[in-house]
Design an enzyme around this catalytic site. Sequence first.
Site, PDB file in Angstrom:
ATOM      1  N   HIS A  49      -0.846  -2.250  11.477  1.00  0.00           N
ATOM      2  CA  HIS A  49      -1.918  -2.675  10.588  1.00  0.00           C
ATOM      3  C   HIS A  49      -2.239  -4.152  10.769  1.00  0.00           C
ATOM      4  CE1 HIS A  49      -4.501  -1.917   7.141  1.00  0.00           C
ATOM      5  NE2 HIS A  49      -4.072  -3.036   6.592  1.00  0.00           N
ATOM      6  N   HIS A  96      -8.894   1.906   3.937  1.00  0.00           N
ATOM      7  CA  HIS A  96      -7.833   1.951   2.931  1.00  0.00           C
ATOM      8  C   HIS A  96      -7.426   3.414   2.768  1.00  0.00           C
ATOM      9  CE1 HIS A  96      -6.151  -0.860  -0.331  1.00  0.00           C
ATOM     10  NE2 HIS A  96      -5.947  -1.386   0.861  1.00  0.00           N
TER      11      HIS A  96
END
Length: 743
Positions: A49, A96
């Site tokens: 990430h 998300h």
Amino acid sequence: MATADLLPTLETAKSLGLTPDEFEKIKEILGREPNFTELSIYSVMWSEHCSYKNSILQLKTLPRSGKRLLVGAGEENAGLVDIGDGLGCAFKIESHNHPSAIEPYQGAATGVGGIHRDIFTMGARPIAALNSLRFGKPDNPRMKRLISGVVKGIGDYGNCFGVPTVGGEVYFYDCYHHDILVNAMSAGIVKAGETVSATAGGPGNPVFIVGSATGKDGIHGATFASADLSEDSHEDLPAVQVGDPFQEKLLLEASLEAITTGAIVGMQDMGAAGITCSTSEMSAKSGVGMRIDLDRAPQRQANMKAWEILLSESQERMLIVCVPGREAEIQAVFEKWDLPCERIGETTDTGLLEYFWHGEKVAEVPAESLVLGGGAPVYVREQKRPDYLDQIARFDAANIPVPADLHQAARKIWDSPNIASKNWITRQYDSMVRTGTMTTNRPSDASVVYVKGTRKAIALTTDCNSAYVYADPYVGAMIAVSEAARNIVCAGGEPMAITNCLNFGNPYNPEVYYQFAQAIKGMGEACRKFETPVTGGNVSFYNQYTENGRVIPVYPTPTIGMLGLLEEYEHMMTLDFKNQGDHIYLIGVSRSDIASSEYLREVQGVEYSPCPHFDLEEEYQLQQVLRKGIVEGLFESVHDISDGGLLVALLESAMPRGLGFAVNSQPGLRKDAWLFGEAQSRVIVSVRTEQVGALERFLKQLNQGYEPLGQVSGAEVLVDGENWGPVSDWKHTYQTRLSDIML
């Protein structure tokens, strides 16, 4: 150095998502064994990430420069594009996904909050939000809960924050039954000279944390986002952040006001990995270190540990580096807005991040070793062409019979949640706050937002038909870019740049990595053709679920967020038919192509088929023709043909004003393909009778294929002379289908 947490084991490193080789590399960098806090720092910063370790080499092949770009791709929190008149547009899209699958309301809400912070951290005021959502079939009870939570989270945060949600896309496929995708996009406007960089400057600069107090929510959120979901993922709920849109509104106003003081050296949002990420990235970018006293950070929970404060992803926080001697100016601004503003350290000349807890050093790591482009690891994974592509290659449309009742087939397609109106979702969003949205009541292929104080408008869209990318990752990604550009052009704009959100399965799966590499290749080729460089975005791997030993990855979903510009907002084009008697034309070429269509899935029950026809040169030519024709005023309406094919496009143009149409099919083509096929590079336009001659001359001069379809009629839908009912009937089904499922 604190010793209470020294010498974590290799098993500890594995539990934090680090590989044995990475654990050894950390020891080599430090020249010693890391303690738990240091190991946690590396685990989040070297997660996929934050570090893009499995994707960066692929990403570097994308076009990353252009004449209108004001910052380099990936150099700042968001892309920044020159729109003229001393103005820039900052824009970005991010995912998300995992948080939204575990806690849909807060997961989606904090996704919206985080992407807006990326925009105003650069000094731009957000003026528009979009989203791209993927769910499983909506008639499933669990999926209804996820859909409702995500939509409410997006709506509540955006509405309270005061930025209009102006557009987006929603798809429903079985592959997203466990791993839903929630991609949020924001765009904002900034004046030249008022931007701020995520930099730390030189040594001796004060460092402040501003905004909300730090809590225990979101700890190891970056690591959580870099792992597969499973039956036990609900136990990761503490990794999901909690948002407060009212606090973010205060932070927006305070941050923009603080920028005007000239006392800010640099500023960065505390997103993934919280204080760890902002301190390391700002330091590494400037070649400095930082000394940080973690106990000075405002805390909203008692008895927090140093590593919890370091890794917390509590929302609505910024890291600000200040000009020495001007601390009081910054503090006065945040005091005015009733927000915490605490000095937690200063920059140093060591290149080291030194974190202290009540005077005791708890971690010391080189900033450069943590970040993308520095010491973060870089990998190229194994690729393997997926076996299912062989089944796709065997598809033969000749084996698919044309239905005897095409009207009934059309009704079945029209019932698909992928085709039906998403008004059950969009009516929960405020699209009109700030009064700049031009497309709330004037439907267009892209969202158009007026740039106040100018004659300009920006056009925005998010696009990706992941079924196409699944069928052919290379061509499907080219189509995603091309459809985004087509939508911008159909709205009257000029495509300028893209941001992307690359949603894929586990990169350690060779078939997934093949999909990723091929999609990047196709995306890059299309972006170079349309001169739309990639300004940034994010990669979201690990969107797959393991159930009963079977791995279920999502369709490869490289979502494209595109920015376009209308130099004159009066040139905005809408998709709705305007007048009875106007002539309807298809610009492009009709083909006997039903591949990867909603028709093939919903009516024929065929899952495996190739991408629909696509040719990049043909697409580019079409878009140039459309741009010129719109400027010359030839069209009353323009609407691209995409999901559902020609009939769906005609109905979407008919419904806004309740006007019908009478069209006739082209001889020599499969009639189901003519009506429902999704071959690319086609649009429908309507023109006044007095403009028909001029239009046909214009198209012939440019050697552009076209096809007269028929005329805008009263209120009925007529296909080859057969009455398929009133537009009002189709509209009722269109507007109520998703609501009937969800309520």
